[in-house]
Design an enzyme around this catalytic site. Structure first.
Site, mmCIF file in Angstrom:
data_model
loop_
_atom_site.group_PDB
_atom_site.id
_atom_site.type_symbol
_atom_site.label_atom_id
_atom_site.label_comp_id
_atom_site.label_asym_id
_atom_site.label_seq_id
_atom_site.Cartn_x
_atom_site.Cartn_y
_atom_site.Cartn_z
ATOM 1 N N GLY A 78 -27.528 -65.250 67.846
ATOM 2 C CA GLY A 78 -26.712 -65.981 66.884
ATOM 3 C C GLY A 78 -25.271 -65.505 66.914
ATOM 4 C CB SER A 79 -22.776 -65.442 64.208
ATOM 5 O OG SER A 79 -23.125 -66.742 63.797
#
Lengths: 473, 487
Positions: free
Chosen positions: B219-220
C-alpha cells in the site's frame, strides 16, 4: 618312505601354553565387554560381574583343560578366537537386553545364551573325549546323510514345525525350540566327506568328457547328488535361502577338493547363476529380496510396505557407528528388528564401529584359515575333506550373513556363528570347533617312531595305526 | 588334495576381503550419506538427547536445554514461548525451524567452530555440549512489538520488524498469532504430532512467521520507493509542484484513480512533501506514470525487492515488484503499492532503515555471536552493506518528508515527545470482501536514527472503517522505537 621320513623330521609343538595365554586375552574381551556394557548403559560395572565373569572363565578353562588332556597337539588359536567371539556376542546380547528392558519388551536373552553356551562347551568336551579319532565318523557316512535329511524334514511336520519370519526352519518341543538345519549342516559335511573320500577316484577318473567337464558315472555321483538334491528341495520348501546357498557351496567344495577338478567349480558356478536367475524370476519372495537389496533406501518408506526397514535400519546404525562406534549404550541398535540374532553385526558396527566389525571378520577369517590349515596338514583324506567342508561352510555362512547385513549381497536369514543369539547355532558351532580341534590334533601329532623295528617292516603298514592309537590311550 | 584346498583358501580370503571392503565402504565412505538421510531417526534421536546450546537474547536464554530424566537426556525449553517463537522456531523430534534449524550445527555442537571444544570433551570423556547463539534482538523492543500486536486482540494477524539502520541488526521480530514451541519440543511424541497437526491446520496460520514469510501489497508505504525514485531522477525535489486533486485519469482505461477517502489532496497543485503527508494516490500514481515501471522497479530492487538478503532465518519470502511489461494503468497502481506489488514487513523495515542510514541499506542479520559452551566468542557477525539504494541527499530529503508525515500528516500517532520521528502509513486494499491491510514504517530519532520499524496488521477484529496504518500500526511502531531509544 622318504616322504614319511621328512614328515617325521618335523614335529609340531603342542603350544598349549600359547593357547592358555590367548584364552586369557579372550576372557578379557568377553568380561571387559560385559563390564563396558554396564558402564555404558547403566553407568556402573554390573553387580554380577564376578559371577558372570567367573562362569565364563570356568567354561573356557574347562574347555582348555580338556583340550590339554585329550587333544594336546590341537591347534592353539581356534579355541581362544571362539571364546572371544562368544564372549563378545554375550556382551552385545546383554546390551540389547538392557535396551529391550527399557522398552518393556522381552529380554533375558543373554542369560539364555549363557545357558546355551554352557551346553555348547559341554558338548564340545563330550565330542573331544568321546571321539578320539575323527576317522571313526567315516563309518556313519550314510547314517549322517539320512539323519540330516530327517532333521531337515522335521520342521515341515505339522505340530512341531513353526514358521518364523517366513522361514519354516524351527521345531518346537514343549518349551524347547530348535533349528535342526544347524545340526544337519555338520552331518552333511560328514556324509559328503565320507562318501567322496571313498569314491573320489571313480568320480575323478571314470566317466565321459562333455565339453570341458569330465562327467562321472551316474552310479558314482548318484547317491550324493540325491542326498544333496533332497536337502536342497526341503530347504526350498522351507524358504530357507541362506541354508540352500550354504549346502550348495558345501557340495561344490567337497566335490572339487575330492576330485581335484576345477571343472566342478565352473559347472557349479554356472548352475548357481542359472538357479539364482530362475529363483529371481519365479519365486516372488526371492525377487523381493533382490529388489530390496538393489534399492534398499527406496523400500524403506511405509508406502512400499517398509520392506527394507530391517536392512536399512542396520545400515543407518552402521553408518552412525562410523570408524570407532558410539560406544556401548551410545547407539540405538535395538531399532533393528532381530538385532540380537540375524543382525547382531549391525549392533556391533553401530556401537563398536568399523574397527570391531573388521576385527570380528578377521576372527572369522582366522577360524576358516585354521580349519583349512588343519585340512592341509591332515594325513587322511576323510579328515582333509571334513576339515575343508567345515571351514568352507563356516566361511560361506559368515559371508552370507555379514554380506547380507552390510548389503553386499541380498539378505538371507542365517545366524552369525558364536555371536548371534540362538541355541542350536551356538551348540552346533561349538561341536564344529571340537571336530576341527580333533582333526588338527590328529594332523599335528607326531607320527609314531617306526624306524626302530625296522626288521618287522613287513608288518609296519598294519601296525602303524594300532600303535598310534595305543600310544595315546 | 592339497592343491584344491589352497584354492579354496584363496577363495575364502577373497570372500573375507570383500566383506571388509564393503564394511569400510558402508561405515566410512557412505556413513555421511546415511547420517544425512532425513529418515535416519538415530541422528535425530541423538541430537534430541544431546545438551544443545542456548539461544540468547541479551543475557537471557530464550531457548535452552535442561536435564530430563525420561528416555532422552535433555528437554528443550522456551522461556517466553509465544513472544520468541517466530525467531527461535521449534526443536521437535520430527523437524526444526527458525534459529533452531539454521544454527543447528552450532547448537548441537557439530559445527567446525566447536572442533576444539569437542576434542577436549572427547579426551576428557565429557558428553559434548553445543555452542550458544547470541541474537541481535533487543528484548525491550521485542516485548513492545509482541505486546503491541496482541493488544489489538487475541486473533490479530500481524508482524513487526525493527532494524538498527547503521548495522542491519534485527532488533525485534514479532508475528502473531504465535504458538508455544515447548509443546512441539515435548518428549511425548504422540502429543507433539497432535499439536503440530492442530497448529498446521489452524486457518490463522500460527506457524507462519509473518515478518519474513508473508508478502502482501504494501500500500501507501511503497510511496517511499516511488518518492525515492522521483527524487533520484533529478526532476523532482520535496518542494516540486505535483498534481493533487481528487482523481487521476488512468490512460487506456475508463477508470480513474481516487484517493483513499475520495477527497482532494488539498489542491490541484501541491508539493511533493504535502503529497506524502496526506498519502495522495493521485500524486504518486501520476509520478509512477512519469517515471515508468523500469525506474520504479530499479529503485525497489535497490531496496531489496526481488532479492534474498536474510540468511539467518528461512524461508524468506521474496518481495515482488511486477516484472516484464507493465501497462501504464498498472504502473500507476504499482506506484502506490497496489496491483502486483507485494512486500514482507522485513522489506518495509529495510526501506526505512536504508533511508535512515543515509541511503545505504545494511544486510539484515539476526545472529550476533556464536559462543562456545564456555561462552567464549567463536564468531561475531560483521555488519555488511547490502546496497546503496539512494544518494545521501535523497535520503535527507526523504527523511524530512517522512518527519512531516508524522508531524502534519497521516502518521501523527507515532509522535514521540521530544524526539523527531520519520514515518509513512499504508493501507492496502486486498479484495473488496476482505478488510484492508494496515502498514506503518518509520524510524527514529530522525536526526540520529537508532531504529527503523515496520508494522503490518493483516487482519484484526477492528472495525473496517477504523483500519488504517496510522491508527492500528503507528502506536505499535512508536512503542518499539521508544523501547530502543529510551535505553
Amino acid at each position: 618312505m622318504a616322504q614319511n621320513g621328512a614328515l617325521m623330521g618335523f614335529v609340531h609343538r603342542r603350544r598349549r601354553g600359547a593357547e592358555l595365554f590367548l584364552l586369557v586375552l579372550a576372557l578379557l574381551v568377553g568380561i571387559g565387554a560385559y563390564a563396558a556394557v554396564g558402564i555404558g548403559v547403566e553407568g556402573t560395572i554390573p553387580a554380577d560381574i564376578v559371577g558372570y565373569g567367573g562362569w565364563l572363565a570356568v567354561l573356557i578353562i574347562a574347555a582348555h583343560v580338556v583340550v590339554r588332556m585329550v587333544a594336546p597337539y590341537a591347534d592353539p588359536v581356534l579355541l581362544p578366537v571362539v571364546a572371544a567371539l562368544n564372549g563378545l556376542g554375550l556382551a552385545v546380547i546383554h546390551r540389547l537386553d538392557l535396551a529391550y528392558e527399557a522398552d518393556d519388551k522381552a529380554h533375558g536373552f543373554a542369560q539364555q545364551q549363557l545357558i546355551w553356551m554352557t551346553l555348547g562347551v559341554v558338548l564340545f568336551i563330550v565330542t573331544l573325549i568321546g571321539l578320539r579319532d575323527h576317522r571313526v565318523l567315516q563309518r556313519f557316512t550314510y547314517t549322517s546323510g539320512l539323519s540330516a535329511i530327517v532333521l531337515l524334514l522335521l520342521p515341515l511336520l505339522p505340530g512341531i514345525g513353526t514358521t518364523i519370519n517366513g522361514a519354516r526352519i524351527w521345531i518346537h518341543l514343549g518349551p524347547f525350540s530348535f533349528q535342526p538345519g544347524e545340526v544337519a549342516k555338520v552331518l552333511l559335511v560328514i556324509a559328503f566327506a565320507g562318501y567322496l573320500v571313498l569314491h573320489r577316484d571313480a568320480l575323478a577318473l571314470a566317466g565321459r568328457r562333455v565339453v570341458f567337464v569330465d562327467l562321472p558315472r551316474g552310479r558314482d555321483l548318484g547317491p550324493i547328488l540325491g542326498m544333496w538334491l533332497v536337502s536342497l528341495g526341503i530347504l526350498v520348501f522351507e524358504s530357507d535361502l541362506g541354508s540352500s546357498l550354504l549346502f550348495f557351496g558345501l557340495f561344490l567344495v567337497a566335490l572339487y577338493v575330492s576330485t581335484e577338478r576345477p571343472g566342478w567349480l565352473v559347472l557349479g558356478g554356472g548352475l548357481f547363476l542359472v538357479g539364482a536367475l530362475a529363483a529371481y524370476k519365479l519365486v516372488s519372495h526371492v525377487a523381493i529380496r533382490v529388489d530390496v537389496w538393489l534399492n534398499p533406501l527406496h523400500y524403506y518408506d511405509d508406502k512400499f510396505g517398509a520392506k527394507s526397514f530391517q536392512p536399512v535400519e542396520g545400515m543407518f546404525g552402521m553408518g552412525w557407528g562410523g570408524l570407532i562406534g558410539r560406544g556401548f549404550g551410545g547407539g540405538s541398535p535395538e531399532r533393528v528388528p532381530y538385532a540380537n540374532s540375524d543382525f547382531i553385526m549391525s549392533s556391533i558396527g553401530e556401537e563398536l564401529g568399523l574397527t570391531a566389525v573388521i576385527a570380528v571378520i578377521l576372527c572369522y577369517g582366522l577360524i576358516v584359515e585354521r580349519a583349512l590349515r588343519a585340512a592341509l596338514v591332515c594325513r587322511d583324506g576323510f579328515g582333509k575333506l571334513m576339515a575343508t567342508g567345515l571351514g568352507a561352510v563356516f566361511a560361506l555362512q559368515v559371508f552370507v550373513v555379514i554380506g547380507g547385513v552390510t548389503s553386499l549381497i541380498p539378505l538371507t536369514g542365517l545366524t552369525t556363528p558364536f555371536l548371534s543369539y540362538g541355541g542350536s547355532s551356538l551348540v552346533a558351532n561349538w561341536v564344529i570347533i571340537a571336530l576341527l580341534l580333533r582333526i588338527s590334533d590328529q594332523a599335528r601329532r607326531p607320527i609314531p617312531d617306526l624306524s626302530a623295528p625296522d626288521d618287522t617292516a613287513a608288518d609296519s603298514e598294519q601296525t602303524q595305526v594300532v600303535k598310534a592309537v595305543r600310544s595315546e590311550s | 588334495m592339497n592343491k584344491p584346498i589352497r584354492t579354496i583358501s584363496l577363495f575364502c580370503l577373497l570372500l573375507f576381503l570383500a566383506l571388509m571392503v564393503n564394511a569400510t565402504y558402508l561405515q566410512y565412505y557412505k556413513a555421511g550419506d546415511l547420517n544425512n538421510d532425513p529418515r535416519n531417526r538415530r541422528v535425530i534421536e541423538a541430537s534430541y538427547s544431546r545438551e544443545r546450546g542456548a539461544i540468547l537474547v541479551g543475557r537471557d536464554p530464550v531457548a535452552e536445554s535442561v536435564k530430563s530424566d525420561d528416555q532422552y537426556k535433555f528437554q528443550r525449553t522456551y522461556a517466553q514461548p509465544f513472544k520468541y517463537a517466530p525467531i527461535t522456531g521449534y526443536f521437535s523430534y520430527y523437524s526444526q525451524t527458525g534459529i533452531e534449524q539454521k544454527q543447528n550445527d552450532v547448537l548441537s555442537g557439530d559445527d567446525s567452530l566447536l572442533f576444539v571444544t569437542k576434542l577436549v570433551d572427547l579426551l576428557s570423556n565429557n558428553a559434548s555440549k553445543g555452542g550458544s547463539v547470541q541474537l541481535t534482538i533487543n528484548p525491550d523492543a521485542q516485548t513492545a512489538a509482541y505486546d503491541g500486536l496482541t493488544a489489538l486482540g487475541a486473533d490479530v494477524q500481524g508482524a513487526v520488524v525493527a532494524i538498527e539502520p547503521s548495522t542491519g541488526k534485527i532488533l525485534a521480530l514479532a508475528s502473531t498469532p504465535s504458538y508455544d514451541p515447548n509443546k512441539l519440543a515435548s518428549h511425548d511424541l504422540t502429543q507433539v504430532s497432535q499439536d503440530y497437526n492442530r497448529l498446521n491446520q489452524d486457518p490463522r496460520e500460527p506457524l507462519q512467521d509473518r515478518a519474513i514469510q508473508t508478502i502482501l501489497p504494501p500500500g501507501s508505504t511503497f510511496k517511499l520507493v516511488t518518492a525515492a525514485a522521483a527524487l533520484e531522477s533529478g526532476n523532482f525535489n520535496p518542494d516540486s509542484q505535483v498534481p493533487g486533486g481528487t482523481t487521476l485519469d488512468l490512460p487506456q482505461t475508463t477508470h480513474d484513480l481516487h484517493n483513499e477517502n475520495g477527497s482532494s489532496c488539498g489542491g490541484d497543485r501541491i508539493t511533493l512533501t504535502q503529497a506524502l503527508d496526506v498519502s495522495c494516490n493521485v500524486t504518486f500514481g501520476w509520478l509512477g506514470l512519469q517515471l515508468g515501471d523500469d525506474k520504479l522497479r530499479d529503485q525497489a530492487e535497490k531496496f531489496g525487492f526481488g532479492q534474498h538478503y536474510l540468511d539467518d532465518l528461512s524461508p524468506q519470502a521474496i518481495s515482488r515488484f511486477p516484472d516484464g511489461d507493465v501497462s501504464p494503468p498498472n504502473t500507476a497502481l504499482s506506484a502506490i503499492g497496489q496491483y502486483d506489488v507485494a512486500a514482507t514487513p522485513l522489506q518495509m523495515a529495510l526501506i526505512s532503515a536504508g533511508i535512515a542510514n543515509g541511503g545505504t541499506v545494511m544486510k539484515p542479520y539476526l545472529v550476533d555471536e556464536v559462543q562456545s559452551p564456555e561462552l567464549d566468542v567463536l564468531n561475531k557477525t560483521e555488519p555488511s552493506e547490502f546496497s546503496q539504494a539512494i544518494s545521501s541527499s535523497t535520503a535527507r530529503d526523504l527523511t524530512t518528508m517522512m518527519e512531516s508525515v508524522v508531524q502534519n500528516g497521516t502518521g501523527t500517532a507515532a509522535q514521540i515527545p521530544g524526539i523527531p520521528v520519520a514515518g509513512k502509513t499504508g493501507t492496502a486494499q486486498s479484495t473488496p470482501d476482505r478488510p484492508p491491510y494496515a502498514w506503518f514504517t518509520s524510524f527514529a530519532p530522525a536526526d540520529d536514527p537508532q531504529v527503523a520499524v515496520a508494522v503490518l496488521v493483516q487482519s484484526s477484529s477492528t472495525a473496517r472503517s477504523e483500519i488504517a496504518g496510522g491508527l492500528l500500526c503507528a502506536p505499535i511502531a512508536k512503542a518499539v522505537m521508544e523501547a530502543v531509544i529510551n535505553q
